[in-house]
Each structure stands twice: as C-alpha cells, then as structure tokens.
Design a protein around this motif. Structure first.
Motif, short mmCIF file in Angstrom:
data_model
loop_
_atom_site.label_atom_id
_atom_site.label_comp_id
_atom_site.label_asym_id
_atom_site.label_seq_id
_atom_site.Cartn_x
_atom_site.Cartn_y
_atom_site.Cartn_z
N THR A 58 -33.08 -33.04 -19.93
CA THR A 58 -32.20 -32.18 -20.56
C THR A 58 -31.29 -33.02 -21.49
O THR A 58 -30.33 -32.53 -22.46
CB THR A 58 -31.46 -30.81 -19.83
N ARG A 59 -30.35 -33.99 -20.90
CA ARG A 59 -28.80 -34.44 -20.97
C ARG A 59 -29.55 -35.05 -22.20
O ARG A 59 -29.39 -35.29 -23.66
CB ARG A 59 -28.22 -35.03 -20.25
N PRO A 118 -38.19 -30.20 -28.91
CA PRO A 118 -37.90 -31.22 -27.71
C PRO A 118 -37.94 -32.99 -28.37
O PRO A 118 -37.69 -33.23 -28.98
CB PRO A 118 -39.45 -31.61 -27.26
N TYR A 171 -38.13 -40.52 -20.26
CA TYR A 171 -38.00 -39.54 -19.33
C TYR A 171 -38.44 -38.29 -18.92
O TYR A 171 -38.22 -38.18 -17.77
CB TYR A 171 -36.65 -38.57 -20.46
N ASN A 180 -31.35 -36.89 -16.75
CA ASN A 180 -32.65 -36.05 -16.80
C ASN A 180 -32.37 -35.84 -18.60
O ASN A 180 -31.87 -36.27 -19.53
CB ASN A 180 -32.63 -35.02 -16.69
N ARG A 219 -30.58 -34.81 -29.96
CA ARG A 219 -30.62 -33.17 -30.85
C ARG A 219 -29.20 -33.47 -31.67
O ARG A 219 -28.92 -33.46 -33.06
CB ARG A 219 -30.04 -32.49 -29.95
N ALA A 274 -32.34 -35.07 -24.24
CA ALA A 274 -32.21 -34.02 -25.27
C ALA A 274 -31.28 -34.20 -26.45
O ALA A 274 -31.61 -33.57 -27.65
CB ALA A 274 -33.53 -33.53 -25.24
N GLU A 275 -29.81 -33.57 -25.49
CA GLU A 275 -29.21 -33.06 -26.31
C GLU A 275 -28.15 -33.76 -26.71
O GLU A 275 -27.86 -33.33 -28.11
CB GLU A 275 -28.26 -32.11 -25.09
#
Length: 220
Positions: free
Chosen positions: A89-90, A117, A48, A87, A96, A92-93
């Motif tokens: 951010t997605r 992160p 990523y 991406n 998480r 990582a979400e």
C-alpha cells in the motif's frame, strides 16, 4: 511563454547525471541509471507481492497451511513495525504520487488518472521513461525513491528476490466472450493469483485446475 512552457515542461539543461555526475548530453540520468530505473520499475510489483507473502502466514500449495518462521507464545504472525513501513500500500502510494507529478509536468491540462494498482503505475512510468530522463527535473529523485522502495522490499524478501513461476495464460472470459490471454505467474507459496491485465482472481484449487485445464494446447 515559450513553446516548451505551453507543453508543460522545459527541456533538460543539466549537463550530467543527477545520480553519478557522468556527462549525459543534457539528460537527467545517464544510460546506466536509466536502465536500472526501468528494471526496478519492472521488479517492484513482484517484490511487493512477495513482501505481502512474507508478512502473513504462508499457504503452501493450494490449501495446506504451513509455518514460515518459528514463534514462541501467542505472538501475532505479523511484524507490525515492518508492516507499518514496508508494504504494497505504501509503495503504491509513493509510485502513484510520482505518476501524478510526471503527468502534471508533461500534460498540465489533463486531469488526474484513474486509480490503478502498483503494477499499472510502474508500467506507466516505465513507458514514459525516455521522456522522464530527457525532460523531467525530478528524474533523479524518482530514481532514488524507487531504489529505496526496492531496498526496503529486499530487506524482507531477501536478495535476490524469488522469481515468479509462469503457470500459463489467463483463461478468464469477458462479456463479449473474449479470452484474456495475459500471462499468469506466481511466487513460491503464493495461492491467490490476480491477472494484472483483466483483474480476474484465481483463489481456490478448483480455480487453479481450471486455469491449467484450459491452457492452449501448444502451451501445454
């Protein structure tokens, strides 16, 4: 309430791998798929990072801007359709949420972990993988979703993905005067490097020269 309930989980009772159906002696994943999941968790942060490099104009070396793809007219350098779905951010979400659920099942009385992160959450899941495979009912779904994240990233960066180049060890110094020493690497074309351990960012050509200059003599 059983002793297992008090610990926040129940032992695995499925006789077969949730991905391939192979007998596992009670584990949710067979050895082959557990190893694949571990590797994917290790690869995701690198993949990523490369996705981010592919979705914006690359900077080559330490300052020279070069084009990566031909474009006609004043089009945006970003593929906005891809950016919305693939991406960091997605990714990582998603990771998480899996970390939060694994912790909820294993340690139900613990509070949510501090924000972290993608690399840190992947590392945490990898460290808990033995327990996940043995006790976590969502292990199969976790493996499927991590594989999907990997496949989505590879549609952008290609297969095999570019591998990072090791530059040395982090030379950032903390408030106590201790040098970080974590490994610093970069992908082809990457110019902004952040140490995964201490968070120090190397951005300019001067930063790179400093990094190289202060490498331990044995490394040099």
């Amino acid at each position: 309430m059983t002793a297992a309930d008090e610990k926040g989980y129940t032992p695995a009772c499925t006789p077969a791998c949730e991905l391939c159906g192979e007998e596992t002696g009670g584990r949710y994943l067979c050895e082959r798929h557990a190893v694949q999941l571990a590797k994917r968790l290790d690869d995701l942060p690198v993949l990523y990072t490369e996705v981010g490099q592919c979705l914006v104009p690359r900077r080559y070396g330490w300052g020279e801007i070069v084009a990566t793809k031909s474009a006609a007219g004043p089009r945006s350098p970003l593929d906005e359709d891809v950016l919305d779905t693939v991406n960091v951010t997605r990714a990582a979400e998603v990771i998480r949420l899996w970390r939060l659920d694994v912790q909820r099942v294993r340690w139900p009385r613990h509070g949510a972990p501090a924000p972290a992160p993608l690399a840190a959450d992947c590392r945490w899941l990898a460290m808990e993988l033995d327990w996940i495979v043995q006790h976590y009912p969502g292990a199969g779904d976790l493996a499927r979703e991590v594989r999907e994240l990997e496949l989505q990233a590879r549609t952008i960066v290609g297969d095999p993905a570019p591998r990072p180049q090791r530059l040395g060890t982090c030379v950032a110094v903390d408030s106590d005067g201790v040098v970080c020493g974590a490994v610093i690497s970069r992908l082809p074309g990457q110019t902004r490097l952040t140490c995964r351990w201490c968070g120090y960012t190397y951005e300019s050509e001067r930063d790179l020269l400093m990094l190289l200059h202060f490498q331990p003599k044995e490394a040099a």
